[in-house]
Design a protein around this motif. Structure first.
Motif, PDB file in Angstrom:
ATOM      1  N   ARG A   1       0.810  -1.222   0.000  1.00 22.10           N
ATOM      2  CA  ARG A   1       0.000   0.000   0.000  1.00 22.10           C
ATOM      3  C   ARG A   1       0.839   1.266   0.000  1.00 22.10           C
ATOM      4  NH1 ARG A   1      -3.305  -2.930   3.707  1.00 22.10           N
ATOM      5  NH2 ARG A   1      -5.118  -3.712   2.596  1.00 22.10           N
ATOM      6  N   GLY A   2       1.829   1.321  -0.838  1.00 19.97           N
ATOM      7  CA  GLY A   2       2.574   2.558  -1.015  1.00 19.97           C
ATOM      8  C   GLY A   2       3.786   2.638  -0.127  1.00 19.97           C
TER       9      GLY A   2
ATOM     10  N   LEU B   1      -0.770   4.984 -16.350  1.00 20.58           N
ATOM     11  CA  LEU B   1      -0.215   3.789 -15.692  1.00 20.58           C
ATOM     12  C   LEU B   1       0.662   4.194 -14.506  1.00 20.58           C
ATOM     13  CD1 LEU B   1       0.323   0.635 -15.829  1.00 20.58           C
ATOM     14  CD2 LEU B   1       2.410   1.238 -17.041  1.00 20.58           C
TER      15      LEU B   1
ATOM     16  N   PHE C   1       1.056   5.334  -8.041  1.00 23.68           N
ATOM     17  CA  PHE C   1       1.270   6.181  -6.878  1.00 23.68           C
ATOM     18  C   PHE C   1      -0.039   6.528  -6.172  1.00 23.68           C
ATOM     19  CE2 PHE C   1       5.116   6.759  -9.313  1.00 23.68           C
ATOM     20  CZ  PHE C   1       6.074   6.682  -8.319  1.00 23.68           C
ATOM     21  N   LYS C   2      -1.093   6.804  -6.949  1.00 23.74           N
ATOM     22  CA  LYS C   2      -2.321   7.288  -6.337  1.00 23.74           C
ATOM     23  C   LYS C   2      -3.408   6.234  -6.252  1.00 23.74           C
ATOM     24  CE  LYS C   2      -4.101  11.319  -7.207  1.00 23.74           C
ATOM     25  NZ  LYS C   2      -4.645  12.320  -8.143  1.00 23.74           N
ATOM     26  N   GLY C   3      -3.276   5.152  -6.985  1.00 24.36           N
ATOM     27  CA  GLY C   3      -4.339   4.154  -7.031  1.00 24.36           C
ATOM     28  C   GLY C   3      -4.169   3.094  -5.963  1.00 24.36           C
ATOM     29  N   ALA C   4      -5.003   2.062  -6.040  1.00 23.33           N
ATOM     30  CA  ALA C   4      -4.982   1.011  -5.039  1.00 23.33           C
ATOM     31  C   ALA C   4      -3.691   0.201  -5.104  1.00 23.33           C
ATOM     32  CB  ALA C   4      -6.184   0.087  -5.241  1.00 23.33           C
ATOM     33  N   ALA C   5      -3.054   0.178  -6.293  1.00 20.28           N
ATOM     34  CA  ALA C   5      -1.854  -0.640  -6.451  1.00 20.28           C
ATOM     35  C   ALA C   5      -0.764  -0.208  -5.469  1.00 20.28           C
ATOM     36  CB  ALA C   5      -1.341  -0.550  -7.879  1.00 20.28           C
TER      37      ALA C   5
ATOM     38  N   TRP D   1       5.088   1.911  -5.600  1.00 20.07           N
ATOM     39  CA  TRP D   1       5.976   3.028  -5.936  1.00 20.07           C
ATOM     40  C   TRP D   1       7.186   2.602  -6.753  1.00 20.07           C
ATOM     41  CZ3 TRP D   1       6.203   6.931  -1.221  1.00 20.07           C
ATOM     42  CH2 TRP D   1       4.895   7.315  -0.893  1.00 20.07           C
TER      43      TRP D   1
END
Lengths: 344, 307
Positions: free
Chosen positions: B53-54, B264, B269-273, B276
């Motif tokens: 989560r980032g 992409l 950076f901002k999505g659920a993925a 980084w």
């Protein structure tokens, strides 16, 4: 004239306090876009003689990313959704408070006190809650809409005219409900079925978009679209002939919560602000603006008539509401792959 | 470099070179702090381990580049194969950016030519008119384009009323709409450098060519194009590079249905993925591609000057 004078005076007071740069008397809010009326911020600033500043974000994940990138310590409060409260608490990003510090704590409706994402409300208070499903344009389609088939196996009239939310979490959760599989399933067959479902349904989708979810329904670009209930109500009030669905397979409920951030520079004012938002009149003002539902007792006398009667805000009895669960790292990775493959 | 400022050799050039250091210092600082350092951070992050989560864990890892080039299936345990997903996304961005460049050139060159051949007194007005739309924020312009081309928008309404079409042209949420957005966004970056080149062109050369019985086509290809080529190349780079990383047009006009490179990276950076290192790696790969184009250009330029 009088209110104008008062606003002018408070603006002057704010400017003065800013000029004098008093360390105490500030509050820094990190909030969703278009989610709190300016009057409420002004009212708090005036009542407590505090200078209020606010930055905004557009998704729970963006909030988390920003705090992780070093903004923790800049803000006093933020407004994450349910599952994100849990994630932030587990990451040590939240401070705790006691009930003695917050006189209005007892205004919280009992069902929203002992919530799974923050048992006993150690770090958060309810802001607004609502649901996520979809709205359908009744000029285009007049059949039964209370089924997730509308999105994942749409009738002829709606094909190619559907907008889905551009967030993997909500869209894949609704897809899981459609299939009747548990959220965050680790079962391979179920995950493959989920992947096949969204891959197959994409041909019927016109667009992915969250902040445009209301606009596409109002403009007619989309005839059906996943949407949050309050946003759907606003779309209807802006003239779209749409109806919000409560699908039998289930729909998503969520609650946004004001949390006390760790290393808050103005902890005392943050607590005052949270307490202020638990006043029924203030909670109702937010509801009247955002068109969602407060988790506070005694708001009814202050609510707009349209809010009280809106079908979007009054789910039928016996529905199947579920919260989005934060998945394990292993499952999240599979969801990411699924989402990237979907949009490649 | 200093020779460009001082016309005389030796002493005067050295005198000016002394002035240059303090003068160039602010620019170096800005470039150093706001360009080199962030890119350095991205480069380092692309080789770190992803934090759930980032965020990043400070352990060296090639996982981000591995993810870019190798496909291990939905569950990550199939034998590795070549990953086509990201190549597809990059290829989509490249051809969209390339097409936008070509369209900008086809429309921008005649426009620039037209402006450069007006009397000097009216040129400023034409240039001014070219820049007017660009006083408005890119986001607003992109959304306006969406309003214009939607199925029940003004464009379709006019065409229907004029009887030119019998049913609305479906443009919104297609690659054509993305293309329109890209091309329109960056068109002036093509017009302005070409204009600058054409304006310097000595039209006596065209007259001379005509006197020597060169056809208009030969005059264009043999005389004019070689002279204005630097302007054309500069315009192409100025349109191609920002188009390549654009994410507003694909999101707002293309309905975000298909990732382009920019969206992409944004998602990482901002999505659920929240991945980084992978976002950083994709950005580094994009950066390398742009660098290659620029190096290629710089080398062809210096070769041109040598000959």
């Amino acid at each position: 004239m009088k209110p104008l004078l008062r606003t002018g005076a408070s603006a002057l007071a704010l400017t003065l306090s800013a000029t004098l740069a008093q360390a105490e008397g500030e509050l820094s809010i990190y909030h969703w876009f278009e989610y709190i009326p300016q009057e409420i911020l002004d009212k708090f600033a005036e009542e407590y003689d505090v200078e209020v500043t606010m930055d905004t974000y557009d998704s729970n994940e963006a909030l988390l990313a920003s705090l992780k990138a070093g903004r923790l310590g800049d803000y006093d409060v933020a407004v994450p959704g349910d599952y994100m409260v849990e994630i932030m608490a587990n990451d040590g990003m939240l401070d705790t408070f006691t009930r003695d510090e917050m006189p209005n704590f007892d205004n919280i409706l009992p069902e929203w006190v002992d919530v799974s994402f923050d048992p006993g409300r150690q770090s958060s208070i309810p802001y607004q809650w609502g649901s996520t499903s979809f709205s359908v344009n009744r000029d285009v389609y007049s059949g039964d809409i209370d089924t997730t088939d509308i999105i994942f196996d749409p009738p002829e009239e709606l094909r190619g005219k559907i907008n889905v939310l551009d967030t993997a979490g909500e869209t894949l959760t609704l897809a899981s409900l459609h299939l009747g599989i548990p959220q965050c399933s680790t079962d391979r067959e179920e995950l493959e079925a989920l992947n096949d479902l969204v891959q197959g349904a994409k041909q019927h989708w016109a667009s992915f978009g969250s902040d445009v979810a209301k606009d596409v329904l109002v403009s007619g670009d989309a005839a059906a679209g996943m949407i949050w209930n309050g946003f759907g109500m606003k779309a209807r009030e802006e003239g779209a002939n749409i109806e919000y669905a409560y699908p039998e397979q289930g729909y998503i409920v969520w609650m946004d919560n004001v949390v006390l951030l760790k290393d808050a520079p103005n902890r005392e004012n943050a607590i005052k602000f949270m307490n202020f938002l638990l006043e029924p009149e203030n909670a109702a003002a937010v509801t009247n603006y955002a068109r969602y539902t407060a988790g506070v007792d005694g708001v009814e006398p202050f609510l707009d008539a349209e809010v009280k009667s809106a079908p979007e805000l009054n789910p039928p009895e016996g529905g199947n509401p579920v919260f989005v669960q934060p998945c394990s790292e292993e499952v999240q990775k599979i969801y990411d792959t699924m989402w990237t493959n979907l949009k490649k | 470099m200093a020779g460009g400022i001082g016309s005389g050799p030796g002493k005067s050039a050295r005198t000016y070179a002394g002035f240059g250091v303090p003068l160039i210092l602010p620019a170096w600082l800005v470039i150093g702090i706001f360009l080199v350092v962030p890119i350095g951070i991205m480069l380092v992050y692309s080789f770190l381990t992803k934090e759930f989560r980032g965020g990043v864990v400070w352990e060296f890892s090639l996982a981000a580049y591995d993810q870019f080039f190798f496909d291990r299936g939905l569950f990550g345990d199939d034998p590795p194969q070549i990953e086509w997903t990201y190549i597809l996304i990059f290829w989509r961005s490249i051809w969209q950016a390339g097409l936008a460049t070509l369209l900008s050139l086809l429309i921008g060159f005649p426009t620039a030519w037209f402006i450069a051949t007006r009397p000097a007194s009216t040129r400023t007005i034409w240039l001014f008119l070219i820049t007017v739309p660009y006083w408005v924020n890119l986001l607003i312009r992109t959304i306006s384009m969406k309003f214009l081309i939607r199925d029940n928008g003004p464009l379709n309404t006019w065409l229907l009323e004029a009887g030119l079409i019998s049913e609305p042209i479906h443009l919104i949420n297609t690659w054509v709409a993305v293309q329109l957005g890209l091309f329109y966004s960056y068109l002036p970056f093509m017009v302005l450098p070409i204009y600058a080149a054409v304006e310097r062109y000595n039209f006596a050369l065209s007259e001379a060519a005509a006197d020597l019985y060169a056809s208009r086509f030969v005059t264009l290809t043999q005389i004019i194009l070689p002279v204005v080529k630097p302007g054309i190349i500069a315009g192409c780079i100025l349109v191609f590079v920002p188009s390549l990383g654009s994410f507003l047009a694909p999101d707002l006009l293309g309905g975000a249905k298909n990732f382009m490179i920019g969206s992409l990276i944004d998602e990482q950076f901002k999505g659920a993925a929240g991945n980084w290192p992978f976002g950083a790696a994709a950005a580094m790969i994009l950066l390398s591609m742009v660098m290659l184009v620029l190096i290629f250009y710089a080398r062809s330029q210096s070769r041109r000057e040598e000959t």
